[in-house]
Design a protein around this motif. Structure first.
Motif, mmCIF file in Angstrom:
data_model
loop_
_atom_site.group_PDB
_atom_site.id
_atom_site.type_symbol
_atom_site.label_atom_id
_atom_site.label_comp_id
_atom_site.label_asym_id
_atom_site.label_seq_id
_atom_site.Cartn_x
_atom_site.Cartn_y
_atom_site.Cartn_z
ATOM 1 N N GLY A 1 41.661 -90.901 87.619
ATOM 2 C CA GLY A 1 42.511 -92.286 87.424
ATOM 3 C C GLY A 1 41.498 -93.351 88.300
ATOM 4 O O GLY A 1 42.143 -94.409 88.321
ATOM 5 N N LEU A 2 40.121 -93.015 88.362
ATOM 6 C CA LEU A 2 39.274 -94.202 88.856
ATOM 7 C C LEU A 2 38.907 -95.337 88.026
ATOM 8 O O LEU A 2 39.000 -94.731 86.804
ATOM 9 N N ASP A 3 38.765 -96.417 88.213
ATOM 10 C CA ASP A 3 38.415 -97.588 87.463
ATOM 11 C C ASP A 3 37.220 -97.381 86.732
ATOM 12 O O ASP A 3 36.236 -96.753 87.658
ATOM 13 N N LEU A 4 36.749 -97.535 85.625
ATOM 14 C CA LEU A 4 35.791 -97.498 84.874
ATOM 15 C C LEU A 4 34.320 -98.148 85.477
ATOM 16 O O LEU A 4 33.369 -97.506 85.960
ATOM 17 N N ARG A 5 34.605 -99.131 86.007
ATOM 18 C CA ARG A 5 33.332 -100.060 86.598
ATOM 19 C C ARG A 5 33.305 -99.293 88.110
ATOM 20 O O ARG A 5 32.112 -99.352 88.503
ATOM 21 N N GLN A 6 34.307 -99.067 88.591
ATOM 22 C CA GLN A 6 33.941 -98.366 90.061
ATOM 23 C C GLN A 6 33.168 -96.906 89.903
ATOM 24 O O GLN A 6 32.512 -96.712 90.748
ATOM 25 N N VAL A 7 33.480 -96.294 88.836
ATOM 26 C CA VAL A 7 32.848 -95.118 88.490
ATOM 27 C C VAL A 7 31.195 -95.577 88.333
ATOM 28 O O VAL A 7 30.481 -94.902 88.755
ATOM 29 N N ILE A 8 31.199 -96.192 87.506
ATOM 30 C CA ILE A 8 29.659 -96.768 87.228
ATOM 31 C C ILE A 8 29.149 -97.182 88.313
ATOM 32 O O ILE A 8 27.789 -96.648 88.487
#
Lengths: 298, 287
Positions: free
Chosen positions: A199-206
């Motif tokens: 459930g992490l945000d895409l930008r945060q994962v990047i």
């Protein structure tokens, strides 16, 4: 031991490279200076300076010996035109060029990573599309065209700033493509999928997981950036009248100063080889630190 | 909306392909001594105007500072640049493929030595050497192309070598080896055809890079011999006539389109020029 081996390999590479430069230089027939200026005018210009390399009669090995003597004594030969040491001429011009190069490298990395991040991480398809278009546009427009346009449109006295901008705009899209390709491949890995599933945000994962893995690409880009930058600086500096090595190369060509041109070719190539060595060493360090594996070992 | 109509992108691709072909045809006709109409000759100077003139019916893209038609000059410039690019691509491909294939069949220490030598050749910067070569051979575009090819084949050779090493452990080549085929025969008959997709990927990049290098030299009047048309000659004129926008706009459009046409699909989009997978025909489909 590994460092010693790398140093040895770099020294061998530099020696071989200088030999290649000399061989190429030697294979070109005749003497350009003698063809354009006659001997008497040469003597008049540099009555006290030593004779240039090509004026020395003798076989290949004898000229190669003289070439390496010039390199080892720290002069790199003598300029046909000014009569001074080639290395001195290059080092006098180097600060102008190298400061601009360092600044543009920093901007290139920021811009390249930014463009790749925007292209991959933007939730908005329009932003992603626009980023892709700007990368394609920047790849297509030659650096000298950007330089001429900015030169005409900008006020006088900011040539160094313009140079940084032009170098960065021409080099950043290549880095953006490199980083984007890597990031795109990483998005298929299980850890990325797991992070998204949590459930992490895409930008945060990047930002947190993918961008640190880009270090290898950033390092691999260094020698390529240098090659790209050399080509650009030789064209940009005469336009912007920056008294750096690019302008020196252009002036040497106009003055038929072969010794300086050979010296510049030697300088540019040697820096590229050293950057390759630096890339390998840094890669070994960062690979161990960030990915927790012993680099270069299966 | 009619699906059979080409999209804007396809239309642009067709238009630019036609532009490229027309440029090449004009250059070939000019070389062959075919008498072209006056308005289609690259050296024709319009004496009835005061150059540089802005775009008009007489000269749709305007004229340069000598009164030569810009459209015709750019068409010829495209043709000459592409011929230069083709020369570089052909020589680089031949040398790169031959060296890469040869190295891949050598023992590993020799391969490593060869790889180091290739990297060294690739380290030689083109422009300083081009300036050196131009001192002895001014305006010799073939010598310049050979130099560019001499310094460009390294990347292809490395790619071909790696690809060939990968292929050597494929069942097809192992079977060939077990049948007693010589390495030369294996290389020519089985490995070389499988490397063609790699070559397809490199060709446009060779051409784009050569066009750009030639344009960089032409900016200072060092590439094509002076009366011959080139793609960047008018940029120099634009610096002296900044009000003549057509001297910048049209050549920039052609040059950027040319580079975009060959390079961008290889880097940003899906490769336009590679039709097959990298291991086409070398893998067993149903193991």
């Amino acid at each position: 031991m590994r460092g010693f081996k790398a140093l040895l390999a770099t020294l061998v590479a530099l020696t071989l490279y200088s030999f290649l430069v000399f061989s190429l230089y030697w294979t070109i027939p005749s003497d350009p200076v003698a063809g354009i200026l006659n001997r008497s005018s040469l003597t008049f210009l540099h009555s006290t300076s030593p004779q240039p390399l090509r004026h020395t009669p003798g076989p290949f090995w004898k000229q190669a010996q003289l070439f390496y003597e010039h390199i080892l004594d720290g002069t790199w030969g003598v300029s046909f035109w000014t009569g001074s040491s080639v290395l001195r001429l290059i080092l006098d011009r180097a600060p102008h060029t190298l400061w601009i190069a360092l600044a543009s490298l920093f901007v290139t990395y920021c811009l390249g990573i930014g463009l790749a991040y925007l292209q991959l991480g933007a939730n908005n398809r329009t932003i992603s599309f626009l980023t892709r278009c700007s990368i394609a546009l920047l790849l297509s427009i030659p650096a000298f065209c950007t330089c001429i346009l900015l030169f005409i449109l900008s006020p006088a006295g900011i040539s160094h700033l313009l140079a940084v901008l032009v170098y960065s705009l021409s080099a950043a899209p290549y880095l953006a493509v490199l980083v984007y390709t890597h990031l795109k491949a990483e998005t298929q890995t299980p850890y990325f999928q797991a992070a998204l599933a949590k459930g992490l945000d895409l930008r945060q994962v990047i930002r947190k997981h993918l961008l640190p893995s880009v270090v290898g690409q950033l390092l691999a880009y260094l020698p390529f950036w240098w090659a790209l930058w050399v080509g650009t600086s030789l064209v940009i500096e005469p336009i912007l009248q920056i008294p750096g090595m690019g302008l020196l190369a252009f002036e040497s060509f106009r003055n038929q100063d072969v010794a300086v041109l050979v010296g510049l070719a030697l300088f540019y190539g040697s820096i590229r080889i050293l950057l390759g060595c630096l890339r390998d060493s840094l890669f070994a360090l960062t690979h161990e630190k960030w990915l927790g594996v012993r680099a270069y070992e299966p | 909306m009619n699906r059979n109509l080409p999209s804007l992108k396809q239309f642009w691709n067709y238009f630019f392909l036609a532009w490229i072909l027309l440029g090449l045809v004009l250059v070939v006709l000019h070389y062959a001594g075919f008498s072209l109409p006056e308005a289609l000759q690259p050296f024709w100077i319009d004496s009835e105007i005061s150059p540089p003139t802005s775009p008009s019916w007489r000269h749709p893209w305007g004229t340069d500072e000598l009164g030569r038609d810009l459209l015709v000059r750019l068409l010829f410039g495209t043709g000459y640049s592409l011929l230069f690019g083709l020369e570089v691509a052909v020589v680089s491909s031949a040398v790169g493929m031959a060296v890469g294939l040869f190295l891949s069949f050598l023992p590993f220490p020799l391969q490593r030595l060869g790889s180091l030598s290739i990297d060294l050749v690739a380290s030689l910067p083109f422009l300083p050497f081009a300036l050196l070569v131009l001192l002895w051979y001014p305006g010799q575009i073939i010598a310049l192309g050979l130099l560019k090819a001499l310094l460009s084949w390294g990347t292809l050779a490395q790619a071909a070598r790696l690809q060939s090493i990968k292929l050597q452990s494929s069942p097809m080549l192992l079977a060939g080896r077990s049948q007693g085929l010589s390495p030369f025969r294996l290389a020519i008959k089985y490995v070389l055809p499988a490397l063609i997709p790699t070559l397809h990927g490199f060709w446009p990049l060779f051409i784009a890079s050569s066009v750009l290098s030639l344009a960089s030299l032409d900016l200072f009047g060092l590439g094509m011999p002076i009366p011959y048309p080139s793609l960047s000659e008018t940029f120099r004129q634009f610096l002296e006539h900044t009000e003549a926008w057509w001297l910048m706009l049209f050549p920039l459009g052609v040059l950027a389109s040319l580079i975009h046409y060959f390079m961008t699909p290889q880097t940003v989009d899906q490769p336009r020029f590679s039709r097959y997978g990298s291991l086409h025909g070398t893998q067993i489909s149903n193991p």
